[in-house]
Write a protein that holds these residues in place. Structure first.
Motif, PDB file in Angstrom:
ATOM      1  N   ALA A 154       0.849  -1.183   0.000  1.00 36.06           N
ATOM      2  CA  ALA A 154       0.000   0.000   0.000  1.00 36.06           C
ATOM      3  C   ALA A 154       0.892   1.242   0.000  1.00 36.06           C
ATOM      4  CB  ALA A 154      -0.906  -0.012   1.217  1.00 36.06           C
ATOM      5  N   PRO A 155       0.357   2.383  -0.439  1.00 37.85           N
ATOM      6  CA  PRO A 155       1.160   3.617  -0.469  1.00 37.85           C
ATOM      7  C   PRO A 155       1.737   3.941   0.899  1.00 37.85           C
ATOM      8  CG  PRO A 155      -0.876   3.910  -1.681  1.00 37.85           C
ATOM      9  CD  PRO A 155      -0.976   2.580  -1.020  1.00 37.85           C
ATOM     10  N   GLY A 156       3.046   4.167   0.952  1.00 33.14           N
ATOM     11  CA  GLY A 156       3.706   4.534   2.185  1.00 33.14           C
ATOM     12  C   GLY A 156       3.950   3.396   3.149  1.00 33.14           C
ATOM     13  N   LYS A 157       3.650   2.174   2.727  1.00 35.76           N
ATOM     14  CA  LYS A 157       3.825   1.021   3.614  1.00 35.76           C
ATOM     15  C   LYS A 157       4.797   0.019   3.012  1.00 35.76           C
ATOM     16  CE  LYS A 157      -0.653   1.318   5.921  1.00 35.76           C
ATOM     17  NZ  LYS A 157      -1.854   0.552   6.358  1.00 35.76           N
ATOM     18  N   LYS A 158       5.299  -0.867   3.856  1.00 36.45           N
ATOM     19  CA  LYS A 158       6.191  -1.920   3.393  1.00 36.45           C
ATOM     20  C   LYS A 158       5.383  -2.997   2.675  1.00 36.45           C
ATOM     21  CE  LYS A 158       9.604  -1.426   7.113  1.00 36.45           C
ATOM     22  NZ  LYS A 158      10.305  -2.125   8.235  1.00 36.45           N
ATOM     23  N   ARG A 159       6.058  -3.692   1.788  1.00 33.60           N
ATOM     24  CA  ARG A 159       5.430  -4.825   1.120  1.00 33.60           C
ATOM     25  C   ARG A 159       5.218  -5.936   2.159  1.00 33.60           C
ATOM     26  NH1 ARG A 159       7.720  -6.649  -4.687  1.00 33.60           N
ATOM     27  NH2 ARG A 159       7.474  -4.384  -4.872  1.00 33.60           N
ATOM     28  N   GLU A 160       4.029  -6.527   2.146  1.00 39.67           N
ATOM     29  CA  GLU A 160       3.721  -7.566   3.122  1.00 39.67           C
ATOM     30  C   GLU A 160       3.192  -8.818   2.436  1.00 39.67           C
ATOM     31  OE1 GLU A 160       0.463  -6.832   5.822  1.00 39.67           O
ATOM     32  OE2 GLU A 160      -0.907  -6.219   4.219  1.00 39.67           O
ATOM     33  N   LEU A 161       3.480  -9.944   3.063  1.00 44.88           N
ATOM     34  CA  LEU A 161       2.958 -11.208   2.579  1.00 44.88           C
ATOM     35  C   LEU A 161       1.450 -11.271   2.851  1.00 44.88           C
ATOM     36  CD1 LEU A 161       3.380 -14.142   1.519  1.00 44.88           C
ATOM     37  CD2 LEU A 161       3.758 -14.800   3.912  1.00 44.88           C
ATOM     38  N   VAL A 162       0.690 -11.610   1.847  1.00 51.33           N
ATOM     39  CA  VAL A 162      -0.753 -11.778   2.006  1.00 51.33           C
ATOM     40  C   VAL A 162      -1.100 -13.255   2.209  1.00 51.33           C
ATOM     41  CG1 VAL A 162      -2.994 -11.509   0.868  1.00 51.33           C
ATOM     42  CG2 VAL A 162      -1.222  -9.758   0.586  1.00 51.33           C
ATOM     43  N   ALA A 163      -0.564 -14.111   1.330  1.00 50.42           N
ATOM     44  CA  ALA A 163      -0.859 -15.540   1.406  1.00 50.42           C
ATOM     45  C   ALA A 163       0.180 -16.302   0.609  1.00 50.42           C
ATOM     46  CB  ALA A 163      -2.246 -15.840   0.854  1.00 50.42           C
ATOM     47  N   ASN A 164       0.417 -17.541   0.991  1.00 50.13           N
ATOM     48  CA  ASN A 164       1.246 -18.401   0.163  1.00 50.13           C
ATOM     49  C   ASN A 164       0.670 -19.801   0.108  1.00 50.13           C
ATOM     50  OD1 ASN A 164       2.076 -19.594   2.570  1.00 50.13           O
ATOM     51  ND2 ASN A 164       4.064 -18.576   2.588  1.00 50.13           N
ATOM     52  N   ILE A 165       1.144 -20.554  -0.883  1.00 48.00           N
ATOM     53  CA  ILE A 165       0.658 -21.911  -1.094  1.00 48.00           C
ATOM     54  C   ILE A 165       1.835 -22.768  -1.520  1.00 48.00           C
ATOM     55  CG2 ILE A 165      -0.065 -21.350  -3.476  1.00 48.00           C
ATOM     56  CD1 ILE A 165      -2.393 -23.373  -3.059  1.00 48.00           C
ATOM     57  N   THR A 166       2.016 -23.883  -0.833  1.00 48.80           N
ATOM     58  CA  THR A 166       3.145 -24.758  -1.133  1.00 48.80           C
ATOM     59  C   THR A 166       2.811 -25.675  -2.307  1.00 48.80           C
ATOM     60  OG1 THR A 166       2.428 -26.581   0.285  1.00 48.80           O
ATOM     61  CG2 THR A 166       3.656 -24.768   1.340  1.00 48.80           C
ATOM     62  N   SER A 167       3.806 -26.450  -2.716  1.00 49.10           N
ATOM     63  CA  SER A 167       3.589 -27.412  -3.791  1.00 49.10           C
ATOM     64  C   SER A 167       2.564 -28.465  -3.405  1.00 49.10           C
ATOM     65  CB  SER A 167       4.911 -28.077  -4.174  1.00 49.10           C
ATOM     66  OG  SER A 167       5.479 -28.719  -3.050  1.00 49.10           O
ATOM     67  N   ALA A 168       2.406 -28.682  -2.102  1.00 48.37           N
ATOM     68  CA  ALA A 168       1.408 -29.630  -1.600  1.00 48.37           C
ATOM     69  C   ALA A 168       0.070 -28.947  -1.331  1.00 48.37           C
ATOM     70  CB  ALA A 168       1.923 -30.297  -0.331  1.00 48.37           C
ATOM     71  N   SER A 169      -0.039 -27.693  -1.739  1.00 48.31           N
ATOM     72  CA  SER A 169      -1.259 -26.892  -1.581  1.00 48.31           C
ATOM     73  C   SER A 169      -1.595 -26.569  -0.132  1.00 48.31           C
ATOM     74  CB  SER A 169      -2.447 -27.554  -2.286  1.00 48.31           C
ATOM     75  OG  SER A 169      -2.257 -27.517  -3.695  1.00 48.31           O
ATOM     76  N   ARG A 170      -0.574 -26.563   0.715  1.00 45.82           N
ATOM     77  CA  ARG A 170      -0.791 -26.027   2.064  1.00 45.82           C
ATOM     78  C   ARG A 170      -0.770 -24.513   1.963  1.00 45.82           C
ATOM     79  NH1 ARG A 170       2.608 -30.383   3.491  1.00 45.82           N
ATOM     80  NH2 ARG A 170       4.430 -29.001   3.465  1.00 45.82           N
ATOM     81  N   THR A 171      -1.668 -23.870   2.690  1.00 42.48           N
ATOM     82  CA  THR A 171      -1.820 -22.425   2.568  1.00 42.48           C
ATOM     83  C   THR A 171      -1.561 -21.713   3.888  1.00 42.48           C
ATOM     84  OG1 THR A 171      -4.196 -22.585   2.992  1.00 42.48           O
ATOM     85  CG2 THR A 171      -3.482 -22.643   0.695  1.00 42.48           C
ATOM     86  N   ASN A 172      -1.218 -20.448   3.771  1.00 46.33           N
ATOM     87  CA  ASN A 172      -0.951 -19.607   4.920  1.00 46.33           C
ATOM     88  C   ASN A 172      -1.416 -18.197   4.575  1.00 46.33           C
ATOM     89  OD1 ASN A 172       0.414 -18.864   7.487  1.00 46.33           O
ATOM     90  ND2 ASN A 172       1.734 -17.700   6.114  1.00 46.33           N
ATOM     91  N   TYR A 173      -2.034 -17.514   5.555  1.00 45.56           N
ATOM     92  CA  TYR A 173      -2.586 -16.187   5.316  1.00 45.56           C
ATOM     93  C   TYR A 173      -2.158 -15.214   6.416  1.00 45.56           C
ATOM     94  CZ  TYR A 173      -5.764 -18.703   2.211  1.00 45.56           C
ATOM     95  OH  TYR A 173      -6.282 -19.495   1.215  1.00 45.56           O
TER      96      TYR A 173
END
Length: 112
Positions: free
Chosen positions: A40-59
């Protein structure tokens, strides 16, 4: 050469939905952990979500229950479904692969 191409951003009203897509090339997609970040403007880049090769997710907590990350290995594509959008979700969204490459970003603007 690794290439990540995002699409699907745009303007949406609060409470609305969008689906972002990221098509990857130059990697063995099915073995890769993929992620969506935002800045976002004026903010650091942040992780929103990721997904592994095994389709495990994190938010990140702020999107948990509203956003869903998924992947289609046949299409070398990772998606981010975003529901119940708020002004705080306004940002440039970037696709990222664990090996280090970034996409060019796609703008999401929530306005009323």
């Amino acid at each position: 050469q690794v290439q990540l191409v995002e699409s699907g951003g745009g303007l949406v009203q609060p409470g609305g939905s969008l689906r972002l897509s990221c098509v990857a090339s130059g990697i063995i997609f099915r073995f890769s952990t993929m992620a969506w970040y935002r800045q976002a403007p004026g903010k650091k880049r942040e992780l929103v979500a990721n997904i592994t090769s095994a389709s495990r997710t994190n938010y990140v907590d702020s999107v948990n229950g509203r956003f869903t990350i998924s992947r289609d290995n046949a299409k070398n594509t990772v998606y981010l479904r975003m529901n119940s959008l708020t002004h705080e979700d306004t940002a440039v969204y970037y696709c990222h692969v664990a090996s280090g490459a970034w996409g060019q970003g796609t703008q999401v603007t929530v306005f009323s």
